[in-house]
Each structure stands twice: as C-alpha cells, then as structure tokens.
Motif scaffolding. Structure first.
Motif, PDB file in Angstrom:
ATOM      1  N   TRP A  36       2.846  -2.020  -0.666  1.00 27.98           N
ATOM      2  CA  TRP A  36       2.649  -3.326  -1.296  1.00 27.98           C
ATOM      3  C   TRP A  36       1.278  -3.864  -0.874  1.00 27.98           C
ATOM      4  CZ3 TRP A  36       5.595  -5.372  -4.992  1.00 27.98           C
ATOM      5  CH2 TRP A  36       6.917  -4.938  -5.125  1.00 27.98           C
ATOM      6  N   PHE A  37       0.569  -4.360  -1.857  1.00 29.72           N
ATOM      7  CA  PHE A  37      -0.743  -4.949  -1.616  1.00 29.72           C
ATOM      8  C   PHE A  37      -0.768  -6.323  -2.269  1.00 29.72           C
ATOM      9  CE2 PHE A  37      -3.244  -1.400   0.062  1.00 29.72           C
ATOM     10  CZ  PHE A  37      -2.342  -0.369  -0.122  1.00 29.72           C
ATOM     11  N   ARG A  38      -1.719  -7.143  -1.869  1.00 34.36           N
ATOM     12  CA  ARG A  38      -1.853  -8.454  -2.487  1.00 34.36           C
ATOM     13  C   ARG A  38      -3.325  -8.801  -2.645  1.00 34.36           C
ATOM     14  NH1 ARG A  38       0.455 -12.365   2.384  1.00 34.36           N
ATOM     15  NH2 ARG A  38      -1.324 -12.137   3.812  1.00 34.36           N
ATOM     16  N   GLN A  39      -3.564  -9.654  -3.631  1.00 29.43           N
ATOM     17  CA  GLN A  39      -4.933 -10.083  -3.886  1.00 29.43           C
ATOM     18  C   GLN A  39      -4.936 -11.545  -4.303  1.00 29.43           C
ATOM     19  OE1 GLN A  39      -7.098  -7.675  -6.713  1.00 29.43           O
ATOM     20  NE2 GLN A  39      -9.067  -8.303  -5.853  1.00 29.43           N
ATOM     21  N   ALA A  40      -5.597 -12.348  -3.513  1.00 28.07           N
ATOM     22  CA  ALA A  40      -5.762 -13.758  -3.830  1.00 28.07           C
ATOM     23  C   ALA A  40      -7.076 -13.934  -4.581  1.00 28.07           C
ATOM     24  CB  ALA A  40      -5.754 -14.581  -2.547  1.00 28.07           C
ATOM     25  N   PRO A  41      -7.203 -15.015  -5.359  1.00 36.42           N
ATOM     26  CA  PRO A  41      -8.439 -15.242  -6.113  1.00 36.42           C
ATOM     27  C   PRO A  41      -9.670 -15.238  -5.210  1.00 36.42           C
ATOM     28  CG  PRO A  41      -6.734 -16.728  -6.862  1.00 36.42           C
ATOM     29  CD  PRO A  41      -6.183 -16.031  -5.654  1.00 36.42           C
ATOM     30  N   GLY A  42     -10.675 -14.465  -5.580  1.00 32.80           N
ATOM     31  CA  GLY A  42     -11.912 -14.414  -4.825  1.00 32.80           C
ATOM     32  C   GLY A  42     -11.874 -13.559  -3.577  1.00 32.80           C
ATOM     33  N   LYS A  43     -10.735 -12.891  -3.359  1.00 36.50           N
ATOM     34  CA  LYS A  43     -10.604 -12.060  -2.161  1.00 36.50           C
ATOM     35  C   LYS A  43     -10.342 -10.611  -2.538  1.00 36.50           C
ATOM     36  CE  LYS A  43      -8.973 -15.660   0.974  1.00 36.50           C
ATOM     37  NZ  LYS A  43      -7.948 -16.030   1.993  1.00 36.50           N
ATOM     38  N   GLU A  44     -10.587  -9.721  -1.592  1.00 37.09           N
ATOM     39  CA  GLU A  44     -10.314  -8.305  -1.825  1.00 37.09           C
ATOM     40  C   GLU A  44      -8.810  -8.034  -1.747  1.00 37.09           C
ATOM     41  OE1 GLU A  44     -14.475  -6.388  -0.064  1.00 37.09           O
ATOM     42  OE2 GLU A  44     -12.547  -5.880   0.836  1.00 37.09           O
ATOM     43  N   ARG A  45      -8.413  -6.948  -2.388  1.00 36.61           N
ATOM     44  CA  ARG A  45      -7.019  -6.542  -2.316  1.00 36.61           C
ATOM     45  C   ARG A  45      -6.732  -6.029  -0.903  1.00 36.61           C
ATOM     46  NH1 ARG A  45      -4.551  -3.392  -7.416  1.00 36.61           N
ATOM     47  NH2 ARG A  45      -5.602  -5.211  -8.301  1.00 36.61           N
ATOM     48  N   GLU A  46      -5.665  -6.516  -0.315  1.00 36.08           N
ATOM     49  CA  GLU A  46      -5.342  -6.128   1.057  1.00 36.08           C
ATOM     50  C   GLU A  46      -3.943  -5.527   1.143  1.00 36.08           C
ATOM     51  OE1 GLU A  46      -4.966  -9.303   3.880  1.00 36.08           O
ATOM     52  OE2 GLU A  46      -3.816 -10.580   2.527  1.00 36.08           O
ATOM     53  N   GLY A  47      -3.803  -4.591   2.071  1.00 32.58           N
ATOM     54  CA  GLY A  47      -2.517  -3.958   2.295  1.00 32.58           C
ATOM     55  C   GLY A  47      -1.572  -4.891   3.033  1.00 32.58           C
ATOM     56  N   VAL A  48      -0.328  -4.913   2.608  1.00 36.24           N
ATOM     57  CA  VAL A  48       0.697  -5.768   3.226  1.00 36.24           C
ATOM     58  C   VAL A  48       1.699  -4.921   4.000  1.00 36.24           C
ATOM     59  CG1 VAL A  48       2.554  -7.387   2.772  1.00 36.24           C
ATOM     60  CG2 VAL A  48       0.434  -7.524   1.451  1.00 36.24           C
ATOM     61  N   ALA A  49       2.206  -3.886   3.332  1.00 36.11           N
ATOM     62  CA  ALA A  49       3.219  -3.041   3.963  1.00 36.11           C
ATOM     63  C   ALA A  49       3.270  -1.711   3.242  1.00 36.11           C
ATOM     64  CB  ALA A  49       4.592  -3.709   3.915  1.00 36.11           C
ATOM     65  N   THR A  50       3.512  -0.655   3.994  1.00 37.19           N
ATOM     66  CA  THR A  50       3.597   0.676   3.389  1.00 37.19           C
ATOM     67  C   THR A  50       4.786   1.425   3.973  1.00 37.19           C
ATOM     68  OG1 THR A  50       2.227   1.809   5.034  1.00 37.19           O
ATOM     69  CG2 THR A  50       1.085   0.740   3.198  1.00 37.19           C
ATOM     70  N   ILE A  51       5.224   2.442   3.236  1.00 38.03           N
ATOM     71  CA  ILE A  51       6.322   3.284   3.697  1.00 38.03           C
ATOM     72  C   ILE A  51       6.005   4.717   3.304  1.00 38.03           C
ATOM     73  CG2 ILE A  51       7.688   2.911   1.599  1.00 38.03           C
ATOM     74  CD1 ILE A  51      10.196   2.911   3.458  1.00 38.03           C
ATOM     75  N   ASP A  52       6.215   5.643   4.250  1.00 45.12           N
ATOM     76  CA  ASP A  52       5.861   7.022   3.958  1.00 45.12           C
ATOM     77  C   ASP A  52       7.093   7.814   3.531  1.00 45.12           C
ATOM     78  OD1 ASP A  52       5.495   8.027   7.477  1.00 45.12           O
ATOM     79  OD2 ASP A  52       7.285   7.797   6.234  1.00 45.12           O
ATOM     80  N   ILE A  53       6.895   9.095   3.304  1.00 48.59           N
ATOM     81  CA  ILE A  53       7.973   9.923   2.774  1.00 48.59           C
ATOM     82  C   ILE A  53       9.104  10.116   3.794  1.00 48.59           C
ATOM     83  CG2 ILE A  53       6.497  11.116   1.118  1.00 48.59           C
ATOM     84  CD1 ILE A  53       6.314  13.433   3.084  1.00 48.59           C
ATOM     85  N   ASN A  54       8.826   9.845   5.051  1.00 52.45           N
ATOM     86  CA  ASN A  54       9.854   9.937   6.084  1.00 52.45           C
ATOM     87  C   ASN A  54      10.562   8.603   6.310  1.00 52.45           C
ATOM     88  OD1 ASN A  54       9.293  12.716   6.754  1.00 52.45           O
ATOM     89  ND2 ASN A  54       7.436  11.983   7.766  1.00 52.45           N
TER      90      ASN A  54
END
Length: 125
Positions: A36-54
């Motif tokens: 999951w990523f998020r992007q606010a107006p005027g800001k870069e897209r940032e990582g919020v949370a990730t999950i791997d194959i395990n």
C-alpha cells in the motif's frame, strides 16, 4: 492481465478507522509482493505497508502501531486496516504488486510494476 481495484476509502474524523481493500485479478496474490502506498497533493508517493510472499510485513515508521496490512488468499484480496487516523494521513491510497521486490525496495514506489487506480482517504481534525 493483472488488475488491482481499491475500495474502502472515505472521510473520517481524526482518531477514526478505515479498512481499505484491494481486489486482485489475473494472478494469485500469495505469489506476489504487494504493498500500500499513498500520495498527498504536492508530495511524492510513499510506501505505507508491504507484505511479501511469505506473509512477512513491513510498515512505515509514520504509521507503525496504527496501520496493519493483511491478505486473504481465498478472496485474492489485500487489506489495510487504518486505526487512530490523523489529518496527515489524508491522501490517495494505492495498491501495488510485483513478482519480486528486493527487501530494500519494498517501501519504494518504483519497486512495483502493477498499480490500482487508488482510493481517497480524508481525515478531518
């Protein structure tokens, strides 16, 4: 063809909760790295949370203790549970997937090839 469709966004007051969903098609989510990523107006897209194959997750420092990522393989769906929301969490939230993502790029947007259209989250004070 890989497709990702987010839902569950909305407007909440500070301290509230939302659960975002990302329905995947064209592949099996348990075999992909997802995030999951998020992007606010005027800001870069940032990582919020990730999950791997395990099933191991990685959470950004800014949301640690408040956000949880999970997946339900039987529904081929990824979730983001967001609690204790703050106004600074306001952004468009995106689901992303890729076949392989090195651990040091898991929270980096260009580490993922497939993206959904996003769902808006607005938190008012």
């Amino acid at each position: 063809q890989v497709q990702l469709v987010e839902s569950g966004g909305g407007s909440v007051q500070s301290g509230g909760s939302l659960r975002l969903s990302c329905a995947a098609s064209g592949y099996t989510i348990s075999r992909y790295f997802m995030g999951w990523f998020r992007q606010a107006p005027g800001k870069e897209r940032e990582g919020v949370a990730t999950i791997d194959i395990n099933g191991s997750s990685r959470i950004a420092d800014s949301v640690t203790g408040r956000f949880t990522i999970s997946r339900e393989n039987s529904k081929n769906t990824l979730y983001l549970q967001m609690n204790s929301l703050k106004p600074e969490d306001t952004a468009m939230y995106y689901c992303a997937a890729d076949e392989a993502v090195p651990w040091f790029r898991r929270l980096v947007a260009d580490g993922y090839h497939y993206w959904g259209q996003g769902t808006q989250v607005t938190v008012s004070s």
